[in-house]
Write a protein that holds these residues in place. Structure first.
Motif, PDB file in Angstrom:
ATOM      1  N   GLY A 135       0.816  -1.202   0.000  1.00 11.83           N
ATOM      2  CA  GLY A 135       0.000   0.000   0.000  1.00 11.83           C
ATOM      3  C   GLY A 135       0.852   1.255   0.000  1.00 11.83           C
ATOM      4  O   GLY A 135       2.047   1.224   0.299  1.00 11.83           O
ATOM      5  N   ASP A 136       0.224   2.360  -0.336  1.00 16.59           N
ATOM      6  CA  ASP A 136       0.940   3.630  -0.419  1.00 16.59           C
ATOM      7  C   ASP A 136       1.535   4.007   0.949  1.00 16.59           C
ATOM      8  O   ASP A 136       0.873   3.905   1.983  1.00 16.59           O
ATOM      9  CB  ASP A 136       0.006   4.741  -0.888  1.00 16.59           C
ATOM     10  N   GLY A 137       2.785   4.449   0.920  1.00 17.28           N
ATOM     11  CA  GLY A 137       3.435   4.909   2.133  1.00 17.28           C
ATOM     12  C   GLY A 137       4.044   3.811   2.970  1.00 17.28           C
ATOM     13  O   GLY A 137       4.556   4.075   4.065  1.00 17.28           O
ATOM     14  N   ASP A 158       7.320   3.932   4.877  1.00 17.12           N
ATOM     15  CA  ASP A 158       8.324   4.500   3.976  1.00 17.12           C
ATOM     16  C   ASP A 158       8.689   5.875   4.536  1.00 17.12           C
ATOM     17  O   ASP A 158       8.305   6.911   4.015  1.00 17.12           O
ATOM     18  CB  ASP A 158       7.751   4.596   2.568  1.00 17.12           C
TER      19      ASP A 158
END
Length: 282
Positions: A135-137, A158
């Protein structure tokens, strides 16, 4: 452990904190439970200033088959020295000193940011998610068993603070980067603690921060590693200090790891010769 009752009267510089930790009167207030080695919760006072700290006496260290006996405290101090040399300040101020139970490591106690605060908590840095994509991040680490024959994807944020810590761990050859060793602090700071199993001459890197494995290092990290390589040259002050804390073979291996990171310009990948993720992971 409870928060300290005494509110510090003024802000201390890094040098003043090290002096306080090294020369202050050390008083044991309690013990941190659940640790494999003796971890004592203390206060340290000097010239009217008092702080809370952690004291880990060498006498309380459990023997390890792959590390010389009685050397974990020195390795904690060496990790602090490297952290300071990077300029990232990822390890709380740490000294080697005499205490009520003999020589040991003394480290400033860092109060964690309250859960749910704007500074976040450890749960905002690590997670288990369903599916095969982080997933994003988030960055994927690998799959973990969660019971009843089910698995989940272990991920970490991240986050540039974690990425710096991943570089530090690669440099010091950290054999035990668990989730519980990540300490988000007020003001957005992130610290790493518990660096006793570091600086082995053999590859021992075990960490939950593999999400950047094989990726190019940041420009900042490349510059920091270049300066660190110079600081580790024989005769340089940092190299001389580390020579008092780790063995000559370990110091040579440290130089080789830094040189390899500079040469490849990439985050390391698991070697396959050693378990890549510590157990238990938290």
């Amino acid at each position: 452990m409870p928060a300290p009752e005494r509110i510090p009267s003024r802000s201390l510089s890094g040098t003043e904190l090290l002096t306080l930790l090294a020369e202050g009167e050390l008083t044991v207030r309690g013990q941190v439970r659940g640790a494999s080695n003796a971890v004592l919760y203390c206060t340290v006072g000097h010239e009217g200033e008092e702080r809370t700290c952690v004291y880990k006496p060498v006498a309380g260290e459990q023997p390890l088959w792959d590390f010389p006996d009685g050397t974990l405290a020195q390795r904690e101090v060496a990790a602090y020295e490297i952290s300071e040399a990077t300029g990232w300040g990822l390890v709380p101020p740490t000294v080697l000193r005499e205490g009520p139970y003999g020589e040991g490591m003394c480290q400033l106690w860092i109060e964690a940011a309250p859960d749910g605060s704007a500074d976040g908590d450890a749960d905002s840095l690590l997670a288990l998610v369903e599916g095969e994509e982080p997933g994003d991040g988030w960055k994927a680490v690998g799959f973990a068993e969660v019971g009843e024959g089910k698995t989940a994807l272990l991920v970490h944020a991240d986050d540039p603070r974690l990425r710096r810590l991943a570089v530090l761990d690669a440099v010091i050859n950290n054999g035990d980067r668990k989730g519980g060793h990540l300490l988000p602090a007020p003001g957005g700071r992130l610290y790493g603690i518990d660096h006793g199993v570091t600086f082995n001459a053999d590859d021992k890197l075990r960490t939950l921060l593999w999400g950047w494995a094989g990726e190019p290092l940041t420009d900042e990290a490349v510059a920091v590693l270049g300066r660190l390589a110079a600081d580790l040259a024989p005769g340089a002050p940092l190299a001389t200090r580390l020579g008092e804390l780790i063995t000559p073979a370990e110091l040579d291996a440290l130089r080789a790891r830094v040189a390899a990171l500079v040469a490849t310009g990439r985050h390391p990948e698991p070697s396959g010769e050693w378990p890549a993720i510590p157990w238990p992971p938290v």
